[in-house]
Write an enzyme that holds these catalytic residues in place. Structure first.
Site, short mmCIF file in Angstrom:
data_model
loop_
_atom_site.label_atom_id
_atom_site.label_comp_id
_atom_site.label_asym_id
_atom_site.label_seq_id
_atom_site.Cartn_x
_atom_site.Cartn_y
_atom_site.Cartn_z
CG HIS A 1 -0.34 -0.14 2.51
ND1 HIS A 1 -0.05 -1.56 3.06
CD2 HIS A 1 0.18 0.70 3.55
CE1 HIS A 1 0.84 -1.49 3.99
NE2 HIS A 1 0.79 0.06 4.58
CG HIS B 1 1.21 5.04 4.45
ND1 HIS B 1 0.58 4.96 5.53
CD2 HIS B 1 2.04 3.70 4.45
CE1 HIS B 1 0.57 3.73 6.19
NE2 HIS B 1 1.69 3.35 5.52
P1 5GP Z 1 2.27 0.14 7.30
O1 5GP Z 1 2.76 0.40 8.65
O2 5GP Z 1 2.00 -1.37 6.96
O3 5GP Z 1 2.92 0.74 6.12
O4 5GP Z 1 0.87 0.63 7.36
C1 5GP Z 1 -0.46 0.09 7.68
C2 5GP Z 1 -1.28 1.07 8.21
O5 5GP Z 1 -2.77 0.49 7.94
C3 5GP Z 1 -1.11 1.64 9.09
O6 5GP Z 1 -1.17 3.08 9.35
C4 5GP Z 1 -2.61 1.41 9.98
O7 5GP Z 1 -3.21 2.47 10.91
C5 5GP Z 1 -3.52 0.96 8.74
N1 5GP Z 1 -4.45 0.02 9.18
C6 5GP Z 1 -4.40 -1.17 9.68
N2 5GP Z 1 -5.59 -1.80 9.96
C7 5GP Z 1 -6.37 -1.00 9.31
C8 5GP Z 1 -7.75 -1.41 9.19
O8 5GP Z 1 -8.55 -2.14 9.49
N3 5GP Z 1 -8.54 -0.44 8.57
C9 5GP Z 1 -7.78 0.80 8.09
N4 5GP Z 1 -8.49 1.77 7.36
N5 5GP Z 1 -6.65 1.00 8.23
C10 5GP Z 1 -5.98 0.19 8.86
#
Ligand code: 5GP
Ligand code: ZN
Length: 112
Positions: A99, A101
């Site tokens: 993903h 951000h």
């Molecule tokens: P990563 O650290 O993997 O780059 O970011 C994962 C992101 O996914 C985090 O910012 C976290 O807040 C978001 N996230 C995790 N679980 C969920 C969810 O169930 N729904 C949404 N909308 N965001 C999520």
């Protein structure tokens, strides 16, 4: 679809999200723990673990995700924004479904 992947569940609608965009290939929704006033995630519908798992066949999909960022950021009222792709545990990745951000509009304090 990967079992027990939260973003696959969001893609399939099993888990709710605040969706801001969807087409055949990608979905974008607000981050549940925003670290900026506007913080959304651009997520491919195809399950790919991380940027490190991408192959040449994913080039168009990756390009599509990046090209969507400024369009959606503008729709969300942002004049400028940050993009971030965390990759691997040591890169801060928590959800192993690739993903992008997109963040802007001022930082929010976040406890983790
Ligand atoms: P990563 O650290 O993997 O780059 O970011 C994962 C992101 O996914 C985090 O910012 C976290 O807040 C978001 N996230 C995790 N679980 C969920 C969810 O169930 N729904 C949404 N909308 N965001 C999520
Ligand atoms: Zn997934």
């Amino acid at each position: 679809m990967s079992d027990n992947c939260i973003f696959c569940k969001i893609v399939s609608g099993t888990v709710p999200s605040t969706k801001i965009y969807e087409d055949n290939d990608v979905i974008a929704f607000n981050d549940i723990r925003p670290s900026a006033s506007v913080h959304f995630l651009i997520v491919p519908k195809l399950h790919i673990d991380s940027l490190a798992s991408c192959e040449n066949e994913h080039q168009a999909l990756l390009g599509k995700m990046l090209l969507l960022a400024p369009k959606l950021a503008k729709q969300q009222g942002l004049a400028g924004f940050k993009t971030l792709i965390n990759t691997g545990v040591e890169g801060g990745q928590e959800v192993f479904h690739i993903h992008v951000h997109v963040m802007g509009g001022g930082d929010k304090s976040r406890n983790n």
